[in-house]
Design a protein around this motif. Structure first.
Motif, mmCIF file in Angstrom:
data_model
loop_
_atom_site.group_PDB
_atom_site.id
_atom_site.type_symbol
_atom_site.label_atom_id
_atom_site.label_comp_id
_atom_site.label_asym_id
_atom_site.label_seq_id
_atom_site.Cartn_x
_atom_site.Cartn_y
_atom_site.Cartn_z
ATOM 1 N N SER A 210 21.523 -25.485 -35.082
ATOM 2 C CA SER A 210 21.647 -24.501 -34.048
ATOM 3 C C SER A 210 21.026 -23.495 -33.955
ATOM 4 C CB SER A 210 23.201 -24.467 -33.887
ATOM 5 O OG SER A 210 23.972 -25.497 -33.568
ATOM 6 N N ALA B 140 17.144 -24.182 -33.330
ATOM 7 C CA ALA B 140 17.029 -24.623 -31.994
ATOM 8 C C ALA B 140 17.232 -23.237 -31.260
ATOM 9 C CB ALA B 140 18.127 -25.459 -31.454
ATOM 10 N N SER B 141 17.919 -22.325 -31.555
ATOM 11 C CA SER B 141 17.978 -20.995 -30.768
ATOM 12 C C SER B 141 16.911 -20.230 -31.005
ATOM 13 C CB SER B 141 19.331 -20.250 -31.363
ATOM 14 O OG SER B 141 19.214 -19.839 -32.717
ATOM 15 N N LEU C 271 21.539 -18.310 -26.287
ATOM 16 C CA LEU C 271 21.024 -18.504 -27.543
ATOM 17 C C LEU C 271 20.943 -17.523 -28.574
ATOM 18 C CD1 LEU C 271 17.460 -19.934 -26.096
ATOM 19 C CD2 LEU C 271 19.394 -21.221 -27.163
ATOM 20 N N ILE D 265 24.454 -17.920 -30.201
ATOM 21 C CA ILE D 265 24.191 -19.030 -31.330
ATOM 22 C C ILE D 265 23.797 -18.019 -32.609
ATOM 23 C CG2 ILE D 265 22.992 -20.963 -32.018
ATOM 24 C CD1 ILE D 265 23.023 -21.943 -29.575
ATOM 25 N N ASP E 267 27.742 -22.792 -31.408
ATOM 26 C CA ASP E 267 26.633 -23.691 -31.752
ATOM 27 C C ASP E 267 26.167 -24.048 -30.486
ATOM 28 O OD1 ASP E 267 26.782 -23.575 -34.410
ATOM 29 O OD2 ASP E 267 28.516 -25.130 -34.650
ATOM 30 N N PHE E 268 24.884 -25.080 -30.746
ATOM 31 C CA PHE E 268 24.066 -25.556 -29.634
ATOM 32 C C PHE E 268 25.138 -26.601 -28.658
ATOM 33 C CE2 PHE E 268 21.014 -27.713 -27.299
ATOM 34 C CZ PHE E 268 19.976 -26.350 -26.790
ATOM 35 N N GLY F 224 30.086 -24.639 -27.536
ATOM 36 C CA GLY F 224 28.474 -24.780 -27.486
ATOM 37 C C GLY F 224 28.144 -24.599 -26.161
ATOM 38 N N ILE F 225 26.840 -24.542 -25.891
ATOM 39 C CA ILE F 225 26.152 -24.246 -24.602
ATOM 40 C C ILE F 225 26.324 -25.641 -23.849
ATOM 41 C CG2 ILE F 225 24.019 -24.143 -23.586
ATOM 42 C CD1 ILE F 225 23.041 -22.388 -25.772
ATOM 43 N N LEU G 28 22.345 -34.335 -26.559
ATOM 44 C CA LEU G 28 21.205 -33.759 -26.294
ATOM 45 C C LEU G 28 20.331 -34.609 -25.341
ATOM 46 C CD1 LEU G 28 19.891 -32.376 -29.698
ATOM 47 C CD2 LEU G 28 20.647 -31.036 -27.839
#
Length: 460
Positions: free
Chosen positions: A278, A281-282, A365, A368, A374-375, A405-406, A446
């Motif tokens: 996460s 990715a952010s 983001l 996170i 978290d993502f 999460g997003i 994803l």
């Protein structure tokens, strides 16, 4: 039903994916042989290697997935299959043209490429036709009976009837109270067991799903074990429901179903890996999207008065409050504590576009990086809404056991939640994710989120 990395996949869907993977790869090899003839061995050795084939194969399989050709509503619809296969061939051609422009080393020659696309179209169309015929063949279907008459039994019967891709044939739906339908009636256990015994021996009943609302002291365990020894598979209703719907049946759930079931136990390594992924990715997302963030900031300023960012208290892991950041999508005088609905008049012109593409979520983001989210995880809601849901929906606070999460399993399956029933269904998906949390399930989320973004679906 197959369970791989926490993901339950209907056996027929898995079989279709595997066989079509082989057909796509075979078509690549055969197209090369057809085009080069006697020189095919040289071409396969020097020019058309594993890397070249793998890129074309991967793009084709992803296009099949992103055009929903493995979705139950499409798999058994001949018209939809024909239309989407044509779309797949066009998308594959455009996508690979872009890939070859950026990476010439993996390029297929123009001739073999055209032959391959034609072969893929013919092979997949023919194989899908054969699959449809096989799926309708009664001898190739698993015969199932459902025992019960409450919410769980009704919904299981409906799922089996509406999902022929699962490969089940409903032999009967009955219960011991005489409130029954289907072709296996029963008014008492003696009658039911006699009918079951006959179905197992004569009608080749494969599976019995126990969906009784109350079974304590009522279930004839020894008789069912005798039938099981004859080859009958006996499934617990809530587990079977999860397997066919990919969500937990919140309405019919008993505490023991959660407490003693597999899952709801993430290893420290999984939690650490999820957190590291996460953060990575952010950071990458903030760097790559920096120009886009600037463009959105200017667009919001020009479109309506008010701040660019929207800040709101949300409930996070353990029930703790945190400040969530989003791009503002509503008018500054709107009541932001009321959940948004489809075609909400409070949404601005730029806001509608941001919601449709989900770009309004980009500032999260930063959440996170701070450790608030978290993502991937359950969607965080405002405290008032969470309090209402927690007071009316059983097991609702279990959503708070992981970071929000997003995006998440519920987000890719559900849209707006405007009613209590919507939130109950969304909780079913959230509990399924928490129970089966894994790297494989996160990757699937994803992929599905990317599909939603690319196709413009799933706006909240």
């Amino acid at each position: 039903m197959l369970k791989i990395f926490g993901i339950t996949i209907p056996g027929r869907t898995a079989f279709l994916i595997v066989t079509e993977s082989f057909l796509v790869y075979f078509a690549l090899w055969f197209a090369t042989v057809l085009w080069f003839g006697k020189d095919a061995d040289l071409a396969l050795t020097y020019d058309y290697n594993l890397q070249t084939f793998s890129v074309a194969w991967l793009v084709c399989m992803l296009c099949l997935y992103y055009h929903d050709l493995y979705e139950s509503s499409v798999m058994l619809n001949p018209r939809e299959i024909a239309v989407r296969l044509i779309q797949v061939l066009g998308t594959v051609s455009i996508t690979l043209a872009l890939v070859y422009f950026a990476w010439p080393a993996v390029q297929l020659g123009r001739g073999p490429f055209v032959v391959w696309v034609a072969l893929v179209g013919v092979l997949l169309a023919a194989w899908r036709k054969m699959f449809l015929v096989a799926n309708r063949t009664p001898a190739l279907r698993e015969r199932v009976a459902v025992l019960g008459r409450g919410w769980l039994a009704r919904n299981l019967v409906e799922e089996v009837r509406q999902r022929p891709d699962l490969g089940f044939e409903l032999v009967g739906w009955f219960d011991v109270a005489g409130d029954h339908s289907g072709n296996l009636p029963g008014e008492n256990w003696s009658d039911v067991l006699e009918q079951l015994d006959s179905a197992v021996r004569q009608r080749k009943l494969h599976r019995l799903v126990i969906a009784l609302d109350e079974r304590r002291g009522l279930l004839p365990v020894e008789d069912l074990l005798r039938l099981k020894a004859l080859g009958l598979r006996v499934d617990e209703g809530t587990e079977f429901y999860e397997a066919v719907t990919a969500k937990v049946p919140v309405v019919a759930l008993r505490p023991s179903s959660l407490l003693f079931s597999e899952g709801f136990r993430a290893s420290p390594a999984m939690v650490a890996l999820k957190r590291a992924a996460s953060i990575a990715a952010s950071v990458l997302g903030l760097i790559v999207s920096a120009p886009l963030l600037l463009f959105i900031t200017v667009a919001i300023r020009l479109d309506s008065r008010g701040p660019v960012l929207f800040r709101q208290q949300r409930v996070g892991q353990g029930g703790r409050m945190f400040t969530l950041y989003k791009f503002r999508t509503m008018r500054v005088d709107a009541d932001h504590n009321q959940p948004a609905s489809l075609n909400d008049p409070r949404v601005t012109r730029v806001g509608r576009w941001l919601r449709r593409t989900r770009l309004d979520e980009l500032p999260q983001l930063y959440n996170i990086l701070k450790g608030d989210m978290d993502f991937i995880g359950p969607r965080p809601f405002i405290p008032d809404l969470e309090a209402v849901c927690a007071s009316q929906i059983p097991f609702y606070t279990q959503r708070w056991n992981v970071r929000p999460g997003i995006t998440g399993w519920a987000q890719v399956h559900n849209g707006y939640c405007s009613t209590l029933e919507d939130n109950i269904e969304k909780l079913g998906y959230d509990l399924y994710y928490i129970k089966n949390m894994s790297v494989g399930l996160d990757l699937l989320i994803l992929f599905q989120t990317t599909k939603i973004l690319l196709l413009g679906r799933g706006a909240r």
